[in-house]
Scaffold this active site. Structure first.
Site, PDB file in Angstrom:
ATOM      1  N   GLY A  25       0.801  -1.226   0.000  1.00  0.00           N
ATOM      2  CA  GLY A  25       0.000   0.000   0.000  1.00  0.00           C
ATOM      3  C   GLY A  25       0.830   1.270   0.000  1.00  0.00           C
ATOM      4  N   HIS A  31       4.250   2.212  -7.884  1.00  0.00           N
ATOM      5  CA  HIS A  31       3.235   1.155  -7.812  1.00  0.00           C
ATOM      6  C   HIS A  31       2.264   1.276  -8.982  1.00  0.00           C
ATOM      7  CE1 HIS A  31       3.982   1.654  -3.320  1.00  0.00           C
ATOM      8  NE2 HIS A  31       4.208   0.371  -3.499  1.00  0.00           N
ATOM      9  N   LYS A 143      13.691  -1.046  -7.717  1.00  0.00           N
ATOM     10  CA  LYS A 143      14.321  -0.292  -6.625  1.00  0.00           C
ATOM     11  C   LYS A 143      14.785  -1.268  -5.531  1.00  0.00           C
ATOM     12  CE  LYS A 143      12.167   1.891  -3.321  1.00  0.00           C
ATOM     13  NZ  LYS A 143      12.747   1.387  -2.051  1.00  0.00           N
TER      14      LYS A 143
END
Ligand code: PAF
Length: 271
Positions: A25, A31, A143
């Site tokens: 989240g 994302h 990442k």
């Protein structure tokens, strides 16, 4: 976007391809770009949102990890996600849950050494999520390079029927890698933070130009320390298994983890 909390509600039409983006989240553009790609490349895009307690150490930020289901739901919907799977802890780890996936080798150093148990938590939850979601393709951001290598190893070792997609790190205009933990930076630290990627870029050029790797790494660490970072590591490693290497044998990467104020920032660059 359909939000579901129970495993048995995750049902698909027969024959469709499922693209999966596992997350904790606090969505940012990184994302969302994974979700957009998953949607482009598959019939259905499933996103999981689960702040996984087993991958946090006792002194880490599990309880204060940023959580905002309403905002995340809206953003995932806008990015094209079809299903948001948001289980609670009892659903993911029911009473009697006793299995742990532990990947050796690639987890020995860097994040694995500094955060004992972290990658067991990641591998175990990703394995369980794969079993629940049954994706054809799963998408991860580069990442977290070591996490990508760990999941890749697990999937290959266990012959899991899923194609892994590792996508380029999404960056702010000034180069800072997007991360949910960037919200912990003060405005002052936020101005300093892009130096992490800047130092990776300068160091990559120096390595490519033939400067001794040890010297380049020392200079990079000092530069970051002088700017206020607490450097956990700044290293030159083989891309495949993240073993340190002192000469230019491709493909390699520079990897860095450094604390700036509260958050620990991670980044890397392929040479
Ligand atoms: O990268 C993350 O957000 C997490 O480590 C993951 C892959 C969702 C597992 O909890």
């Amino acid at each position: 976007l359909k939000t579901i909390h129970r495993i048995e509600d995750l049902v698909y039409e027969p024959g469709i391809s499922v693209g999966f983006v596992p997350t904790m989240g606090a969505f940012h553009e990184g994302h969302l770009s994974l979700m957009r790609t998953a949607k482009q490349e598959n019939d259905v895009c499933v996103v999981s949102l689960f702040v996984n307690p087993t991958q946090f150490g006792p002194k880490e930020d599990f309880s204060r990890y940023p959580r905002d289901l309403e905002r995340d739901r809206r953003l995932a919907g806008e990015a094209g996600a079809d299903i948001l799977f948001a289980p609670d802890v009892a659903t993911m780890y029911p009473d009697g849950f006793a299995t742990k996936i532990s990947v050796s080798g690639v987890t020995e150093r860097w994040e694995g050494a500094l955060r004992p148990g972290h990658f067991d938590g990641v591998a175990t939850v990703v394995n369980r999520l794969f079993g629940i979601v049954r994706p054809h393709c799963a998408y991860f951001g580069l990442k977290d390079l070591q996490q990508c290598r760990v999941i890749d190893r697990m999937v290959r070792d266990l012959n899991m029927p899923v194609a892994l997609m590792f996508l380029e790190t999404y960056r702010e205009q000034d180069g800072l890698a997007m991360s949910s933990r960037n919200v912990y930076l003060t405005p002052e630290e936020r101005k300093i933070a892009p130096l992490l990627f800047e130092t990776l870029r300068v160091s990559r050029q120096a390595v490519r130009d033939g400067y001794p790797v040890d010297q380049v790494l020392d200079q990079a660490r000092s530069r970051l320390r002088d700017a206020g970072f607490l450097v956990d590591y700044f290293e030159h490693v083989l891309l495949d298994d993240l073993r340190p290497i002192d000469h230019l044998e491709r493909p390699t990467a520079l990897i860095v983890a450094a604390k700036l104020g509260i958050p620990r920032l991670l980044d890397n660059i392929v040479i």
